[in-house]
Motif scaffolding. Sequence first.
Motif, PDB file in Angstrom:
ATOM      1  N   PRO A   1       0.838  -1.205   0.000  1.00  0.00           N
ATOM      2  CA  PRO A   1       0.000   0.000   0.000  1.00  0.00           C
ATOM      3  C   PRO A   1       0.874   1.256   0.000  1.00  0.00           C
ATOM      4  O   PRO A   1       1.770   1.403   0.832  1.00  0.00           O
ATOM      5  CB  PRO A   1      -0.798  -0.125   1.301  1.00  0.00           C
ATOM      6  N   ALA A   2       0.624   2.145  -0.949  1.00  0.00           N
ATOM      7  CA  ALA A   2       1.394   3.385  -1.053  1.00  0.00           C
ATOM      8  C   ALA A   2       0.467   4.577  -0.848  1.00  0.00           C
ATOM      9  O   ALA A   2      -0.744   4.489  -1.068  1.00  0.00           O
ATOM     10  CB  ALA A   2       2.082   3.476  -2.412  1.00  0.00           C
ATOM     11  N   ASN A   3       1.041   5.678  -0.433  1.00  0.00           N
ATOM     12  CA  ASN A   3       0.282   6.915  -0.259  1.00  0.00           C
ATOM     13  C   ASN A   3       0.077   7.561  -1.627  1.00  0.00           C
ATOM     14  O   ASN A   3       1.032   7.984  -2.276  1.00  0.00           O
ATOM     15  CB  ASN A   3       1.037   7.862   0.680  1.00  0.00           C
ATOM     16  N   GLY A   4      -1.167   7.651  -2.070  1.00  0.00           N
ATOM     17  CA  GLY A   4      -1.445   8.185  -3.399  1.00  0.00           C
ATOM     18  C   GLY A   4      -1.501   9.696  -3.469  1.00  0.00           C
ATOM     19  O   GLY A   4      -1.582  10.263  -4.566  1.00  0.00           O
ATOM     20  N   SER A   5      -1.436  10.388  -2.322  1.00  0.00           N
ATOM     21  CA  SER A   5      -1.509  11.848  -2.313  1.00  0.00           C
ATOM     22  C   SER A   5      -0.219  12.456  -2.863  1.00  0.00           C
ATOM     23  O   SER A   5       0.848  12.315  -2.267  1.00  0.00           O
ATOM     24  CB  SER A   5      -1.759  12.350  -0.884  1.00  0.00           C
ATOM     25  N   ASN A   6      -0.328  13.108  -4.010  1.00  0.00           N
ATOM     26  CA  ASN A   6       0.830  13.737  -4.668  1.00  0.00           C
ATOM     27  C   ASN A   6       1.960  12.740  -4.905  1.00  0.00           C
ATOM     28  O   ASN A   6       3.141  13.085  -4.811  1.00  0.00           O
ATOM     29  CB  ASN A   6       1.347  14.921  -3.854  1.00  0.00           C
ATOM     30  N   LEU A   7       1.601  11.504  -5.197  1.00  0.00           N
ATOM     31  CA  LEU A   7       2.610  10.484  -5.504  1.00  0.00           C
ATOM     32  C   LEU A   7       3.273  10.825  -6.835  1.00  0.00           C
ATOM     33  O   LEU A   7       2.593  11.073  -7.833  1.00  0.00           O
ATOM     34  CB  LEU A   7       1.953   9.105  -5.582  1.00  0.00           C
ATOM     35  N   THR A   8       4.601  10.858  -6.860  1.00  0.00           N
ATOM     36  CA  THR A   8       5.317  11.215  -8.090  1.00  0.00           C
ATOM     37  C   THR A   8       6.187  10.067  -8.604  1.00  0.00           C
ATOM     38  O   THR A   8       6.051   9.644  -9.739  1.00  0.00           O
ATOM     39  CB  THR A   8       6.203  12.459  -7.862  1.00  0.00           C
ATOM     40  N   TRP A   9       7.094   9.552  -7.760  1.00  0.00           N
ATOM     41  CA  TRP A   9       8.050   8.534  -8.191  1.00  0.00           C
ATOM     42  C   TRP A   9       7.770   7.198  -7.516  1.00  0.00           C
ATOM     43  O   TRP A   9       7.321   7.149  -6.368  1.00  0.00           O
ATOM     44  CB  TRP A   9       9.483   8.938  -7.840  1.00  0.00           C
ATOM     45  N   VAL A  10       8.095   6.119  -8.249  1.00  0.00           N
ATOM     46  CA  VAL A  10       8.092   4.766  -7.697  1.00  0.00           C
ATOM     47  C   VAL A  10       9.391   4.097  -8.144  1.00  0.00           C
ATOM     48  O   VAL A  10       9.675   4.029  -9.346  1.00  0.00           O
ATOM     49  CB  VAL A  10       6.883   3.937  -8.182  1.00  0.00           C
TER      50      VAL A  10
ATOM     51  N   ILE B   1      13.446  -0.813 -11.736  1.00  0.00           N
ATOM     52  CA  ILE B   1      12.376  -0.196 -12.520  1.00  0.00           C
ATOM     53  C   ILE B   1      12.028   1.141 -11.871  1.00  0.00           C
ATOM     54  O   ILE B   1      11.646   1.191 -10.698  1.00  0.00           O
ATOM     55  CB  ILE B   1      11.120  -1.088 -12.588  1.00  0.00           C
ATOM     56  N   ASN B   2      12.196   2.216 -12.632  1.00  0.00           N
ATOM     57  CA  ASN B   2      11.810   3.553 -12.180  1.00  0.00           C
ATOM     58  C   ASN B   2      10.525   3.951 -12.894  1.00  0.00           C
ATOM     59  O   ASN B   2      10.400   3.758 -14.108  1.00  0.00           O
ATOM     60  CB  ASN B   2      12.904   4.574 -12.483  1.00  0.00           C
ATOM     61  N   ALA B   3       9.594   4.522 -12.162  1.00  0.00           N
ATOM     62  CA  ALA B   3       8.309   4.876 -12.759  1.00  0.00           C
ATOM     63  C   ALA B   3       7.814   6.204 -12.202  1.00  0.00           C
ATOM     64  O   ALA B   3       8.166   6.607 -11.089  1.00  0.00           O
ATOM     65  CB  ALA B   3       7.277   3.780 -12.501  1.00  0.00           C
ATOM     66  N   LEU B   4       6.989   6.881 -13.012  1.00  0.00           N
ATOM     67  CA  LEU B   4       6.386   8.159 -12.647  1.00  0.00           C
ATOM     68  C   LEU B   4       4.872   8.062 -12.755  1.00  0.00           C
ATOM     69  O   LEU B   4       4.349   7.335 -13.605  1.00  0.00           O
ATOM     70  CB  LEU B   4       6.877   9.276 -13.579  1.00  0.00           C
ATOM     71  N   THR B   5       4.187   8.827 -11.929  1.00  0.00           N
ATOM     72  CA  THR B   5       2.736   8.917 -12.078  1.00  0.00           C
ATOM     73  C   THR B   5       2.360   9.896 -13.183  1.00  0.00           C
ATOM     74  O   THR B   5       1.269   9.825 -13.740  1.00  0.00           O
ATOM     75  CB  THR B   5       2.081   9.364 -10.765  1.00  0.00           C
ATOM     76  N   SER B   6       3.274  10.828 -13.508  1.00  0.00           N
ATOM     77  CA  SER B   6       3.056  11.793 -14.587  1.00  0.00           C
ATOM     78  C   SER B   6       4.408  12.275 -15.082  1.00  0.00           C
ATOM     79  O   SER B   6       5.335  12.460 -14.294  1.00  0.00           O
ATOM     80  CB  SER B   6       2.225  12.986 -14.108  1.00  0.00           C
ATOM     81  N   TYR B   7       4.519  12.496 -16.399  1.00  0.00           N
ATOM     82  CA  TYR B   7       5.779  13.011 -16.939  1.00  0.00           C
ATOM     83  C   TYR B   7       5.834  14.537 -16.893  1.00  0.00           C
ATOM     84  O   TYR B   7       6.826  15.143 -17.310  1.00  0.00           O
ATOM     85  CB  TYR B   7       5.997  12.530 -18.377  1.00  0.00           C
ATOM     86  N   ASP B   8       4.772  15.179 -16.400  1.00  0.00           N
ATOM     87  CA  ASP B   8       4.743  16.638 -16.301  1.00  0.00           C
ATOM     88  C   ASP B   8       5.704  17.090 -15.200  1.00  0.00           C
ATOM     89  O   ASP B   8       5.480  16.801 -14.020  1.00  0.00           O
ATOM     90  CB  ASP B   8       3.329  17.113 -15.986  1.00  0.00           C
ATOM     91  N   PRO B   9       6.788  17.820 -15.540  1.00  0.00           N
ATOM     92  CA  PRO B   9       7.755  18.231 -14.512  1.00  0.00           C
ATOM     93  C   PRO B   9       7.199  19.245 -13.526  1.00  0.00           C
ATOM     94  O   PRO B   9       7.787  19.454 -12.461  1.00  0.00           O
ATOM     95  CB  PRO B   9       8.906  18.830 -15.335  1.00  0.00           C
ATOM     96  N   ALA B  10       6.077  19.887 -13.857  1.00  0.00           N
ATOM     97  CA  ALA B  10       5.501  20.872 -12.940  1.00  0.00           C
ATOM     98  C   ALA B  10       5.012  20.226 -11.651  1.00  0.00           C
ATOM     99  O   ALA B  10       4.862  20.898 -10.629  1.00  0.00           O
ATOM    100  CB  ALA B  10       4.338  21.597 -13.620  1.00  0.00           C
ATOM    101  N   ARG B  11       4.774  18.921 -11.675  1.00  0.00           N
ATOM    102  CA  ARG B  11       4.245  18.230 -10.502  1.00  0.00           C
ATOM    103  C   ARG B  11       5.339  17.841  -9.514  1.00  0.00           C
ATOM    104  O   ARG B  11       5.063  17.423  -8.399  1.00  0.00           O
ATOM    105  CB  ARG B  11       3.470  16.989 -10.951  1.00  0.00           C
TER     106      ARG B  11
END
Length: 271
Positions: free
Chosen positions: A74-83, A141-151
Amino acid sequence: MKKALAQNPNLLRTLMGLSITLILLLSYAVYGATVSPSYYLYTTDAEETDHVIDEPTRIYQESSNTTTWAWDVPANGSNLTWVYLVASDLSDNSKVRLINAAGLYSHRLLGIESDQAFSCAEQCQKNSTHEVNSNGESVRINALTSYDPARRNNGTVYGDNIADATVKARELIEYNHVPSTIRIEIIEVGERLTSPDITLITVNEEFDTIAVFSVDAGTEFLWALAAVIGCFSMVLIPSFTVYFAAKAKEKKDRVKLEKSEQQVVESLEKS
Protein backbone atom coordinates in the motif's frame (compact mmCIF):
# COMPACT_ATOMS: atom_id res chain seq x y z
CA MET A 1 33.87 55.74 -45.62
CA LYS A 2 37.14 57.63 -46.05
CA LYS A 3 35.41 60.37 -48.02
CA ALA A 4 32.62 60.61 -45.44
CA LEU A 5 35.12 60.97 -42.62
CA ALA A 6 37.10 63.54 -44.57
CA GLN A 7 34.02 65.63 -45.31
CA ASN A 8 32.64 65.35 -41.79
CA PRO A 9 35.35 65.24 -39.09
CA ASN A 10 32.62 64.98 -36.42
CA LEU A 11 31.30 61.73 -37.89
CA LEU A 12 33.45 59.61 -35.59
CA ARG A 13 32.22 61.52 -32.56
CA THR A 14 28.64 61.07 -33.75
CA LEU A 15 29.13 57.32 -34.25
CA MET A 16 30.61 56.90 -30.78
CA GLY A 17 27.84 58.90 -29.13
CA LEU A 18 25.15 56.98 -30.98
CA SER A 19 26.80 53.65 -30.15
CA ILE A 20 27.04 54.42 -26.44
CA THR A 21 23.39 55.51 -26.40
CA LEU A 22 22.28 52.32 -28.14
CA ILE A 23 24.43 50.19 -25.84
CA LEU A 24 22.80 51.68 -22.75
CA LEU A 25 19.28 51.39 -24.18
CA LEU A 26 19.72 47.79 -25.34
CA SER A 27 21.43 46.78 -22.10
CA TYR A 28 18.48 48.09 -20.13
CA ALA A 29 16.08 46.33 -22.50
CA VAL A 30 17.89 43.00 -22.07
CA TYR A 31 17.95 43.42 -18.31
CA GLY A 32 14.28 44.44 -18.20
CA ALA A 33 13.31 41.37 -20.20
CA THR A 34 14.88 39.10 -17.57
CA VAL A 35 12.91 40.55 -14.67
CA SER A 36 9.17 40.07 -14.43
CA PRO A 37 7.23 40.38 -11.17
CA SER A 38 4.50 38.24 -12.77
CA TYR A 39 6.56 35.04 -12.65
CA TYR A 40 6.91 33.08 -9.42
CA LEU A 41 9.14 30.18 -8.44
CA TYR A 42 7.66 27.48 -6.24
CA THR A 43 9.40 24.64 -4.43
CA THR A 44 8.18 21.24 -3.32
CA ASP A 45 9.00 19.19 -0.27
CA ALA A 46 9.75 15.60 -1.31
CA GLU A 47 9.16 12.80 1.18
CA GLU A 48 10.65 9.40 0.41
CA THR A 49 9.11 6.26 1.88
CA ASP A 50 11.18 3.09 2.03
CA HIS A 51 8.43 0.51 2.38
CA VAL A 52 8.65 -2.43 4.72
CA ILE A 53 8.27 -5.52 2.54
CA ASP A 54 6.25 -8.33 4.09
CA GLU A 55 6.54 -12.00 3.25
CA PRO A 56 5.38 -12.63 -0.32
CA THR A 57 2.68 -14.89 -1.60
CA ARG A 58 4.28 -17.93 -3.26
CA ILE A 59 2.57 -19.78 -6.12
CA TYR A 60 4.16 -22.77 -7.81
CA GLN A 61 2.67 -23.86 -11.13
CA GLU A 62 3.67 -27.40 -11.91
CA SER A 63 2.36 -27.22 -15.48
CA SER A 64 4.80 -24.46 -16.43
CA ASN A 65 7.39 -25.31 -13.77
CA THR A 66 7.50 -21.71 -12.54
CA THR A 67 7.38 -20.06 -9.14
CA THR A 68 5.60 -16.73 -8.79
CA TRP A 69 6.34 -14.40 -5.88
CA ALA A 70 3.83 -11.60 -5.27
CA TRP A 71 3.79 -8.59 -2.95
CA ASP A 72 1.00 -6.03 -2.51
CA VAL A 73 2.39 -2.80 -1.05
CA PRO A 74 0.00 0.00 0.00
CA ALA A 75 1.39 3.39 -1.05
CA ASN A 76 0.28 6.92 -0.26
CA GLY A 77 -1.44 8.18 -3.40
CA SER A 78 -1.51 11.85 -2.31
CA ASN A 79 0.83 13.74 -4.67
CA LEU A 80 2.61 10.48 -5.50
CA THR A 81 5.32 11.21 -8.09
CA TRP A 82 8.05 8.53 -8.19
CA VAL A 83 8.09 4.77 -7.70
CA TYR A 84 11.46 2.98 -7.46
CA LEU A 85 11.68 -0.81 -7.48
CA VAL A 86 14.88 -2.84 -7.07
CA ALA A 87 14.84 -6.64 -7.21
CA SER A 88 17.95 -8.69 -6.44
CA ASP A 89 18.94 -12.31 -5.73
CA LEU A 90 17.15 -13.31 -8.91
CA SER A 91 17.59 -16.57 -10.80
CA ASP A 92 18.29 -16.89 -14.52
CA ASN A 93 15.41 -16.21 -16.93
CA SER A 94 13.28 -14.57 -14.26
CA LYS A 95 10.70 -11.84 -14.91
CA VAL A 96 10.07 -8.81 -12.70
CA ARG A 97 6.75 -7.00 -12.92
CA LEU A 98 5.71 -3.66 -11.44
CA ILE A 99 1.91 -3.41 -11.44
CA ASN A 100 -0.44 -0.53 -10.62
CA ALA A 101 -4.06 -0.41 -11.77
CA ALA A 102 -4.00 3.39 -12.26
CA GLY A 103 -1.01 3.12 -14.58
CA LEU A 104 2.56 4.36 -14.34
CA TYR A 105 4.98 5.90 -16.85
CA SER A 106 8.26 4.05 -17.24
CA HIS A 107 11.17 3.46 -19.60
CA ARG A 108 14.48 1.65 -19.29
CA LEU A 109 16.33 5.01 -19.51
CA LEU A 110 14.15 6.82 -16.98
CA GLY A 111 16.30 8.08 -14.10
CA ILE A 112 19.61 7.53 -15.91
CA GLU A 113 21.32 10.93 -15.73
CA SER A 114 24.03 10.09 -18.27
CA ASP A 115 21.52 9.97 -21.14
CA GLN A 116 20.85 13.66 -21.83
CA ALA A 117 18.83 12.98 -25.00
CA PHE A 118 16.13 11.01 -23.17
CA SER A 119 12.71 12.65 -22.78
CA CYS A 120 10.07 10.87 -20.74
CA ALA A 121 7.31 12.96 -22.33
CA GLU A 122 8.22 11.46 -25.71
CA GLN A 123 9.51 7.99 -24.84
CA CYS A 124 7.86 6.81 -21.61
CA GLN A 125 4.93 4.43 -21.89
CA LYS A 126 1.99 4.45 -19.49
CA ASN A 127 0.98 0.91 -18.59
CA SER A 128 -0.58 -0.86 -15.66
CA THR A 129 2.21 -3.46 -15.88
CA HIS A 130 5.90 -2.92 -16.58
CA GLU A 131 8.00 -6.04 -17.04
CA VAL A 132 11.78 -6.54 -17.15
CA ASN A 133 13.61 -9.81 -17.80
CA SER A 134 16.66 -10.82 -15.78
CA ASN A 135 19.46 -13.32 -16.31
CA GLY A 136 20.36 -13.33 -12.65
CA GLU A 137 21.43 -9.70 -12.33
CA SER A 138 19.56 -7.15 -10.24
CA VAL A 139 16.65 -5.33 -11.87
CA ARG A 140 15.65 -1.72 -11.33
CA ILE A 141 12.38 -0.20 -12.52
CA ASN A 142 11.81 3.55 -12.18
CA ALA A 143 8.31 4.88 -12.76
CA LEU A 144 6.39 8.16 -12.65
CA THR A 145 2.74 8.92 -12.08
CA SER A 146 3.06 11.79 -14.59
CA TYR A 147 5.78 13.01 -16.94
CA ASP A 148 4.74 16.64 -16.30
CA PRO A 149 7.75 18.23 -14.51
CA ALA A 150 5.50 20.87 -12.94
CA ARG A 151 4.24 18.23 -10.50
CA ARG A 152 7.68 17.56 -9.04
CA ASN A 153 11.11 19.10 -8.44
CA ASN A 154 9.91 22.73 -8.20
CA GLY A 155 8.62 24.92 -11.05
CA THR A 156 7.46 28.31 -12.32
CA VAL A 157 3.98 29.83 -12.60
CA TYR A 158 2.59 33.09 -13.97
CA GLY A 159 0.25 35.10 -11.78
CA ASP A 160 -1.09 38.60 -11.20
CA ASN A 161 0.05 38.41 -7.57
CA ILE A 162 1.53 35.93 -5.13
CA ALA A 163 -1.89 34.70 -3.99
CA ASP A 164 -2.92 33.92 -7.56
CA ALA A 165 0.42 32.23 -8.22
CA THR A 166 0.09 30.13 -5.06
CA VAL A 167 -3.30 28.82 -6.16
CA LYS A 168 -1.93 27.90 -9.59
CA ALA A 169 1.13 26.20 -8.10
CA ARG A 170 -1.00 24.10 -5.75
CA GLU A 171 -3.28 23.10 -8.63
CA LEU A 172 -0.25 21.86 -10.57
CA ILE A 173 1.13 19.85 -7.66
CA GLU A 174 -1.96 18.43 -5.97
CA TYR A 175 -2.87 15.01 -7.33
CA ASN A 176 -4.33 11.81 -5.95
CA HIS A 177 -3.13 8.59 -7.55
CA VAL A 178 -5.93 6.05 -7.13
CA PRO A 179 -5.69 3.13 -6.70
CA SER A 180 -2.27 3.55 -5.12
CA THR A 181 -1.48 -0.06 -4.22
CA ILE A 182 1.72 -1.30 -5.87
CA ARG A 183 1.87 -4.97 -6.79
CA ILE A 184 5.19 -6.66 -7.46
CA GLU A 185 5.45 -10.02 -9.16
CA ILE A 186 8.56 -12.07 -9.84
CA ILE A 187 8.33 -15.21 -11.94
CA GLU A 188 11.22 -17.66 -11.71
CA VAL A 189 11.83 -20.91 -13.57
CA GLY A 190 11.64 -24.02 -11.43
CA GLU A 191 10.35 -24.64 -7.93
CA ARG A 192 11.95 -21.94 -5.79
CA LEU A 193 11.83 -21.86 -2.02
CA THR A 194 13.79 -18.68 -1.31
CA SER A 195 12.19 -15.41 -2.37
CA PRO A 196 14.19 -12.65 -4.09
CA ASP A 197 15.10 -9.46 -2.23
CA ILE A 198 12.79 -6.50 -2.91
CA THR A 199 13.22 -2.76 -2.24
CA LEU A 200 10.36 -0.36 -2.98
CA ILE A 201 10.62 3.40 -2.50
CA THR A 202 7.86 5.90 -3.27
CA VAL A 203 8.10 9.70 -3.34
CA ASN A 204 5.33 12.14 -2.40
CA GLU A 205 5.84 15.85 -3.01
CA GLU A 206 3.92 18.60 -1.22
CA PHE A 207 3.79 22.33 -1.93
CA ASP A 208 6.46 24.09 0.13
CA THR A 209 7.26 27.73 -0.71
CA ILE A 210 6.72 30.32 -3.44
CA ALA A 211 8.56 33.57 -4.22
CA VAL A 212 8.64 36.15 -6.99
CA PHE A 213 11.22 35.49 -9.69
CA SER A 214 14.15 37.90 -9.43
CA VAL A 215 17.75 38.21 -10.53
CA ASP A 216 20.77 40.15 -9.35
CA ALA A 217 20.39 43.52 -11.07
CA GLY A 218 24.09 44.36 -11.17
CA THR A 219 25.20 41.02 -12.57
CA GLU A 220 22.48 40.88 -15.22
CA PHE A 221 23.19 44.46 -16.33
CA LEU A 222 26.91 43.72 -16.71
CA TRP A 223 26.20 40.57 -18.74
CA ALA A 224 23.76 42.46 -20.96
CA LEU A 225 26.20 45.34 -21.37
CA ALA A 226 29.03 42.98 -22.31
CA ALA A 227 26.84 41.22 -24.89
CA VAL A 228 25.72 44.43 -26.55
CA ILE A 229 29.24 45.91 -26.54
CA GLY A 230 30.48 42.76 -28.24
CA CYS A 231 27.84 43.07 -30.95
CA PHE A 232 28.57 46.73 -31.60
CA SER A 233 32.31 46.10 -31.58
CA MET A 234 31.93 43.94 -34.66
CA VAL A 235 30.34 46.93 -36.42
CA LEU A 236 32.48 49.74 -35.02
CA ILE A 237 35.95 48.19 -35.18
CA PRO A 238 36.03 48.11 -39.02
CA SER A 239 34.81 51.73 -39.11
CA PHE A 240 37.45 52.83 -36.62
CA THR A 241 40.10 50.91 -38.55
CA VAL A 242 39.21 52.73 -41.76
CA TYR A 243 39.18 56.05 -39.92
CA PHE A 244 42.59 55.63 -38.31
CA ALA A 245 44.03 54.29 -41.57
CA ALA A 246 42.73 57.39 -43.35
CA LYS A 247 44.19 59.65 -40.66
CA ALA A 248 47.56 57.90 -40.91
CA LYS A 249 47.59 58.24 -44.71
CA GLU A 250 46.59 61.89 -44.42
CA LYS A 251 49.45 62.53 -42.00
CA LYS A 252 51.89 60.72 -44.26
CA ASP A 253 50.75 62.73 -47.29
CA ARG A 254 51.07 65.96 -45.30
CA VAL A 255 54.63 65.09 -44.32
CA LYS A 256 55.49 64.40 -47.97
CA LEU A 257 53.86 67.67 -49.03
CA GLU A 258 55.76 69.64 -46.41
CA LYS A 259 59.00 67.99 -47.48
CA SER A 260 58.32 68.83 -51.13
CA GLU A 261 57.51 72.44 -50.25
CA GLN A 262 60.73 72.68 -48.26
CA GLN A 263 62.73 71.38 -51.20
CA VAL A 264 61.10 73.94 -53.52
CA VAL A 265 61.90 76.77 -51.12
CA GLU A 266 65.51 75.64 -50.83
CA SER A 267 65.83 75.45 -54.63
CA LEU A 268 64.47 78.98 -55.02
CA GLU A 269 66.86 80.33 -52.40
CA LYS A 270 69.87 78.78 -54.17
CA SER A 271 68.85 80.24 -57.48
